[in-house]
Design a protein around this motif. Structure first.
Motif, PDB file in Angstrom:
ATOM      1  N   ALA A 707       0.822  -1.215   0.000  1.00  0.00           N
ATOM      2  CA  ALA A 707       0.000   0.000   0.000  1.00  0.00           C
ATOM      3  C   ALA A 707       0.858   1.268   0.000  1.00  0.00           C
ATOM      4  CB  ALA A 707      -0.929  -0.003   1.210  1.00  0.00           C
ATOM      5  N   GLY A 708       2.167   1.087  -0.164  1.00  0.00           N
ATOM      6  CA  GLY A 708       3.055   2.241  -0.221  1.00  0.00           C
ATOM      7  C   GLY A 708       3.507   2.740   1.129  1.00  0.00           C
ATOM      8  N   ARG A 709       3.223   1.998   2.180  1.00  0.00           N
ATOM      9  CA  ARG A 709       3.672   2.363   3.509  1.00  0.00           C
ATOM     10  C   ARG A 709       4.795   1.430   3.916  1.00  0.00           C
ATOM     11  NH1 ARG A 709       0.011   4.595   6.984  1.00  0.00           N
ATOM     12  NH2 ARG A 709       1.893   4.985   8.204  1.00  0.00           N
ATOM     13  N   PRO A 710       5.753   1.912   4.703  1.00  0.00           N
ATOM     14  CA  PRO A 710       5.963   3.309   5.060  1.00  0.00           C
ATOM     15  C   PRO A 710       6.707   4.044   3.944  1.00  0.00           C
ATOM     16  CG  PRO A 710       7.572   1.924   6.172  1.00  0.00           C
ATOM     17  CD  PRO A 710       6.678   0.997   5.416  1.00  0.00           C
ATOM     18  N   ALA A 711       6.560   5.333   3.946  1.00  0.00           N
ATOM     19  CA  ALA A 711       7.250   6.156   2.940  1.00  0.00           C
ATOM     20  C   ALA A 711       8.724   6.257   3.285  1.00  0.00           C
ATOM     21  CB  ALA A 711       6.617   7.547   2.909  1.00  0.00           C
ATOM     22  N   PRO A 712       9.561   6.531   2.276  1.00  0.00           N
ATOM     23  CA  PRO A 712      10.978   6.746   2.566  1.00  0.00           C
ATOM     24  C   PRO A 712      11.141   7.847   3.607  1.00  0.00           C
ATOM     25  CG  PRO A 712      10.623   6.575   0.205  1.00  0.00           C
ATOM     26  CD  PRO A 712       9.265   6.641   0.834  1.00  0.00           C
ATOM     27  N   GLY A 713      12.013   7.591   4.568  1.00  0.00           N
ATOM     28  CA  GLY A 713      12.251   8.577   5.605  1.00  0.00           C
ATOM     29  C   GLY A 713      11.299   8.479   6.778  1.00  0.00           C
ATOM     30  N   ASP A 714      10.269   7.630   6.693  1.00  0.00           N
ATOM     31  CA  ASP A 714       9.324   7.463   7.803  1.00  0.00           C
ATOM     32  C   ASP A 714       9.953   6.517   8.825  1.00  0.00           C
ATOM     33  OD1 ASP A 714       7.288   6.939   9.565  1.00  0.00           O
ATOM     34  OD2 ASP A 714       5.847   6.269   8.059  1.00  0.00           O
ATOM     35  N   ALA A 715      10.707   7.082   9.753  1.00  0.00           N
ATOM     36  CA  ALA A 715      11.454   6.261  10.703  1.00  0.00           C
ATOM     37  C   ALA A 715      10.534   5.385  11.542  1.00  0.00           C
ATOM     38  CB  ALA A 715      12.314   7.157  11.604  1.00  0.00           C
ATOM     39  N   THR A 716       9.415   5.984  11.978  1.00  0.00           N
ATOM     40  CA  THR A 716       8.486   5.197  12.808  1.00  0.00           C
ATOM     41  C   THR A 716       7.906   4.026  12.014  1.00  0.00           C
ATOM     42  OG1 THR A 716       7.912   7.127  14.128  1.00  0.00           O
ATOM     43  CG2 THR A 716       6.336   5.286  14.122  1.00  0.00           C
ATOM     44  N   GLY A 717       7.465   4.291  10.797  1.00  0.00           N
ATOM     45  CA  GLY A 717       6.882   3.245   9.974  1.00  0.00           C
ATOM     46  C   GLY A 717       7.869   2.118   9.716  1.00  0.00           C
ATOM     47  N   TRP A 718       9.107   2.468   9.379  1.00  0.00           N
ATOM     48  CA  TRP A 718      10.097   1.413   9.120  1.00  0.00           C
ATOM     49  C   TRP A 718      10.475   0.673  10.396  1.00  0.00           C
ATOM     50  CZ3 TRP A 718      10.854  -0.840   4.776  1.00  0.00           C
ATOM     51  CH2 TRP A 718      10.586  -0.167   3.581  1.00  0.00           C
ATOM     52  N   ALA A 719      10.421   1.337  11.528  1.00  0.00           N
ATOM     53  CA  ALA A 719      10.667   0.636  12.798  1.00  0.00           C
ATOM     54  C   ALA A 719       9.602  -0.426  13.044  1.00  0.00           C
ATOM     55  CB  ALA A 719      10.713   1.639  13.954  1.00  0.00           C
ATOM     56  N   VAL A 720       8.328  -0.091  12.712  1.00  0.00           N
ATOM     57  CA  VAL A 720       7.239  -1.063  12.886  1.00  0.00           C
ATOM     58  C   VAL A 720       7.429  -2.249  11.944  1.00  0.00           C
ATOM     59  CG1 VAL A 720       4.752  -1.423  12.600  1.00  0.00           C
ATOM     60  CG2 VAL A 720       5.605   0.634  13.741  1.00  0.00           C
ATOM     61  N   VAL A 721       7.796  -1.961  10.684  1.00  0.00           N
ATOM     62  CA  VAL A 721       8.014  -3.043   9.725  1.00  0.00           C
ATOM     63  C   VAL A 721       9.215  -3.886  10.138  1.00  0.00           C
ATOM     64  CG1 VAL A 721       8.605  -3.576   7.331  1.00  0.00           C
ATOM     65  CG2 VAL A 721       6.929  -1.788   7.832  1.00  0.00           C
ATOM     66  N   ARG A 722      10.273  -3.226  10.611  1.00  0.00           N
ATOM     67  CA  ARG A 722      11.439  -3.980  11.060  1.00  0.00           C
ATOM     68  C   ARG A 722      11.065  -4.891  12.221  1.00  0.00           C
ATOM     69  NH1 ARG A 722      17.505  -1.813  12.853  1.00  0.00           N
ATOM     70  NH2 ARG A 722      18.102  -3.749  13.918  1.00  0.00           N
ATOM     71  N   GLU A 723      10.275  -4.389  13.155  1.00  0.00           N
ATOM     72  CA  GLU A 723       9.835  -5.217  14.274  1.00  0.00           C
ATOM     73  C   GLU A 723       9.073  -6.446  13.773  1.00  0.00           C
ATOM     74  OE1 GLU A 723       7.684  -4.419  18.554  1.00  0.00           O
ATOM     75  OE2 GLU A 723       6.706  -3.604  16.761  1.00  0.00           O
ATOM     76  N   ALA A 724       8.200  -6.257  12.786  1.00  0.00           N
ATOM     77  CA  ALA A 724       7.428  -7.377  12.234  1.00  0.00           C
ATOM     78  C   ALA A 724       8.336  -8.376  11.531  1.00  0.00           C
ATOM     79  CB  ALA A 724       6.365  -6.850  11.276  1.00  0.00           C
TER      80      ALA A 724
END
Length: 832
Positions: A707-724
């Protein structure tokens, strides 16, 4: 673009790294809590099969999981290396059993390592090594001193196909457990272990094995076969007596004939010198040791011409030989009560013998002239003299007391279990450490004479006959008692002896001077989790329990049972049948490893069925497992740089995602999956549902990314994906250790995934802001609503009644009652 998933290179690299670092070597001085997981070790048959793969993969998942949970795990491997198949293969291929065995061990070890199994190979043992079986010979001598070993001539189970004796447990429906050949009784001298001395303890111990499957315990209880009743002597006319054991002394007055096993010691002497001698001898020869079970046979018998006397009434009772009576049960003699035993009833009707009713059930009285079957239940005694009117249970005790007063009977507890015959007339086994001296008789060796080494220069005789009786260099020795000439025992031990204590030797395999170091053995035993096939429920598992108790009593161990928990995995089937070469449905693990890699094979084996059930092989299922691993590979490698650069998940992440439902939902799913997988593994190893949960997490992670999330530079979003993503790798790592270890490194972690701790579910992340609630009208689902997790009843009821479809179904009706199950269900009861 992501790089190709090169499973062969990845698996080889990580296996080499684990071996080089000693990743799975177990230290006895490690302060962490101990956990001992063990799979039944294999016979080195030449190559592993899919049953092996399943068994060892299950055990490996447990071992890896427990390491991640903070345990010091012992997970060893070895080889059950003695036995008849090595001799058969040696004859077929023109080689020596030792060479065949050790070459197979080398090959199978390489196969197991290719599966990435986390064994401590430094503890490897082979039971054909004198360093192992020499210690077993010491146990034999110590058991001999305690009277737990004896030698006698006995009727034994002889398998002509294997050319050796079989224990009772190795005979299945009259046929050999290994070659399926016919088994006959034969008189031989042999050695026996007194397992019957432990019958009651073995039986009572079943009640304390809470971690064992009930079906296994039932099989053991039935095999031990405790029976409480009476032993009764029936005098024979002309002298002597027939002793019987019965669990139904309440039927004593209903005896109308006696039945003896065809191989009963009295079978030939009863008719000796009479005109019935030839017929009785022919019957005995025909049925003694005949294959099949008594239940399968049409009831046949022969009258011996002799009579016994009823011990209480003096009545003359004819004595028969009967093909449904076995020497191995009770005394080999039966007081036949046709009215109250079905086998006796069928025999009596065939040979016109009287049927006498002495137990009347509730309701209509039994008529012996019109009965079509025996009444085997309890009732009230009738026709039993002074005991008439008593209920069956009361009558049993009263009649036994009366027999004891008369001196012709006594209360007795018996067991179906028989002593373990360990003599095998084969070469490839552990020598029995005794000699035969013409002056001293049978003489046990001294501990300093051990080990008695099996001579490897020996060659099998024609048809696999043991060379030991003719090998002068082995046979001729000196008597340890008198110093005179003596002959070594040429029988070897049943190979089940070796597998009855190997689990203890793994705790101290470097102990050179003693069989076991009690301190180290006690630190690890009992085995926390044992894994193997249900086919070993009686043979191996019962013997291992017996041997553990013997070693306890000899001072080598201080535990009562060898295995705390037992998992009996199902078979691997193909086209609905067990894999076998004869059926042409064998799947070669080597081919699967070459085509898909170890992780794919492991994943399919674990995902296709719960471990205790049979698994149906599916080529499509293997393909599906491989596709899933490729998907995980792409999920990480295509975004490795962004994932490496993302902040490590921490407590502040919950606050950072508070206003973003999509990120909150993925975090919630991540921690739900951690909880689900943890529970599924802890709860009897439900790996299939655990893997399914991880697949759902992969899907939700991919959907967010799609769905295009997280956007580049979205530290919080990438932290959530990294956790998953990291949760996916951690949760899958016990199942598919190679690909997850590789991807863990790609995310920038050092130290190896096998050293990483198991993830913990964050309760705060698990809490949902909203819950889905089902709405029913008069018990039928009419809609669903979402409500705040903390909404009160009035808010939920109002929302339920406002739902359009619900409103339509209650329109024009009066709401009589609203039933609310908080957070789950609203049921509106309406009428009108």
């Amino acid at each position: 673009m992501s790089e190709t998933y090169d499973f062969a290179a990845i698996e080889a690299r990580h296996q080499a790294a684990w071996e080089a670092s000693g990743a799975f070597v177990t230290a006895d001085d490690d302060p962490r809590p101990r956990y001992y997981v063990l799979e039944m070790f294999p016979y080195p048959s030449g190559r592993i099969h899919m049953g092996h793969v399943r068994n060892y993969t299950i055990g490996d998942v447990v071992a890896r999981y427990k390491r991640m949970r903070g345990y010091n795990v012992l997970h060893p491997m070895g080889w059950d290396a003695f036995g008849l198949p090595a001799e058969n293969a040696a004859l077929k291929h023109g080689t020596h059993p030792a060479r065949w065995t050790y070459e197979n061990i080398d090959y199978m070890r390489r196969q197991l390592k290719r599966l990435g199994l986390s064994y401590d190979w430094s503890r490897e043992l082979a039971t054909c090594d004198p360093a192992y079986y020499g210690k077993e010979q010491l146990f034999f001598l110590q058991m001999y001193e305690r009277g737990l070993v004896y030698r006698k001539k006995a009727k034994v189970n002889w398998c002509e196909g294997c050319g050796t004796v079989l224990a009772n447990e190795q005979v299945e429906d009259g046929r050999c457990w290994r070659c399926d050949g016919e088994v006959r009784l034969r008189d031989l001298d042999g050695w026996f272990f007194r397992i019957t001395d432990y019958a009651e303890e073995l039986l009572e111990g079943c009640d304390r094995l809470e971690g064992w499957p009930e079906k296994v315990l039932t099989m053991q209880r039935n095999w031990i076969g405790r029976s409480t009743g009476a032993e009764i002597d029936f005098p024979l006319e002309g002298g002597g007596a027939i002793r019987v054991f019965t669990t139904r002394p309440d039927t004593l007055f209903g005896v109308t004939f006696m039945s003896l096993a065809p191989d009963h010691p009295l079978a030939e002497t009863l008719a000796a010198g009479t005109d019935r001698e030839a017929e009785v001898r022919a019957f005995a020869e025909r049925w003694a040791g005949a294959p099949g079970t008594p239940e399968e046979r049409e009831k046949e018998g022969v009258f011996t011409g002799r009579y016994a006397l009823h011990p209480l009434t003096g009545e003359r009772i004819p004595v028969y030989l009967a093909n449904f009576v076995l020497m191995g049960y009770g005394t080999g003699a039966v007081m036949a009560v046709p009215a109250h035993d079905q086998r006796d009833f069928e025999f009596a009707r065939r040979y016109g013998l009287p049927v006498r009713v002495v137990i009347q059930p509730p309701g209509a009285p039994l008529d012996p002239g019109t009965m079509e079957a025996a009444w085997e239940g309890p009732g009230v005694l009738a026709g039993s003299g002074p005991f008439d009117g008593l209920e069956s249970e009361a009558a049993k005790a009263a009649i036994v007391r009366h027999l004891e007063e008369k001196g012709c009977g006594r209360a007795r507890t018996t067991y179906r279990l028989r002593d373990w015959g360990i003599s095998r007339q084969r070469y490839w086994g552990a020598p029995i450490p005794v000699v035969h001296c013409d002056r001293c008789g049978v003489v046990p060796l001294r501990p300093e004479d051990l080990p008695v080494v099996l001579p490897l220069e020996a060659r099998l005789g024609p048809g696999g006959r043991s060379p030991l009786p003719e090998l002068e260099a082995f046979l001729r020795t000196a008597c340890p008692r008198c110093g005179g000439p003596a002959r070594r025992e040429t029988d070897t031990m049943d190979t089940f002896v070796e597998s009855s204590w190997y689990f203890a030797r793994y705790t101290c395999p470097d102990e050179a001077d003693r069989p076991l170091d009690p301190e180290r053995a006690d630190a690890w035993l009992p085995v926390d989790q044992y894994i193997g096939g249900i086919e070993h429920a009686i043979l191996h598992l019962l013997y291992a329990r017996f041997f553990t108790k013997v070693l306890r009593d000899l001072g080598w161990l201080h535990v009562d049972e060898p295995f705390r928990n037992l998992l009996t995995q199902g078979m691997v089937l193909k086209d609905g049948a067990k894999m076998s070469k004869s059926k042409g449905n064998v799947v070669d693990p080597d081919e699967m490893l070459r085509a898909y890699g170890a992780d794919t094979v492991r994943l399919f084996i674990l995902f296709a069925a719960p471990p205790e059930r049979d698994l149906e092989w599916s080529d499509q299922g293997v393909e599906g497992a491989h596709r899933f691993l490729q998907r995980v590979w792409r999920l990480v490698t295509e975004r490795a740089e962004a994932l490496r650069g993302a902040p490590a998940p921490g407590p502040e992440l919950a606050r950072a995602v508070a206003g973003d439902e999509a990120l909150r939902a993925l975090r919630r799913k991540t921690h739900q999956t951690i909880r689900k997988v943890t529970e599924d593994i802890e709860a009897r190893f439900h790996f299939n549902t655990a893997i399914s949960a991880v697949m759902e997490l992969v899907n939700e992670t991919a959907a967010l990314l799609g769905a295009g999330r997280p956007a580049p530079g979205d530290a919080t979003g990438w932290a959530v994906v990294r956790e998953a993503v990291e949760a996916v790798l951690l949760l899958l790592s016990p199942m598919v250790p190679h690909i997850t270890a590789e991807l863990w490194e790609r995310l920038g972690h050092e130290g190896g995934l096998e050293r990483a701790p198991w993830p913990e579910a964050d309760e705060a992340a698990l809490a949902a802001d909203e819950v889905a609630i089902v709405v029913q009208v008069n018990g039928k689902v009419r809609g669903r609503i979402r409500a705040a997790a903390g909404a009160d009843r009035a808010e939920v009821e109002a929302a339920a009644l406002a739902e359009p479809n619900v409103r339509r179904h209650v329109e024009g009706k009066s709401v009589r009652k609203v039933v609310y199950v908080p957070g789950r269900l609203v049921n509106i009861v309406a009428a009108g």
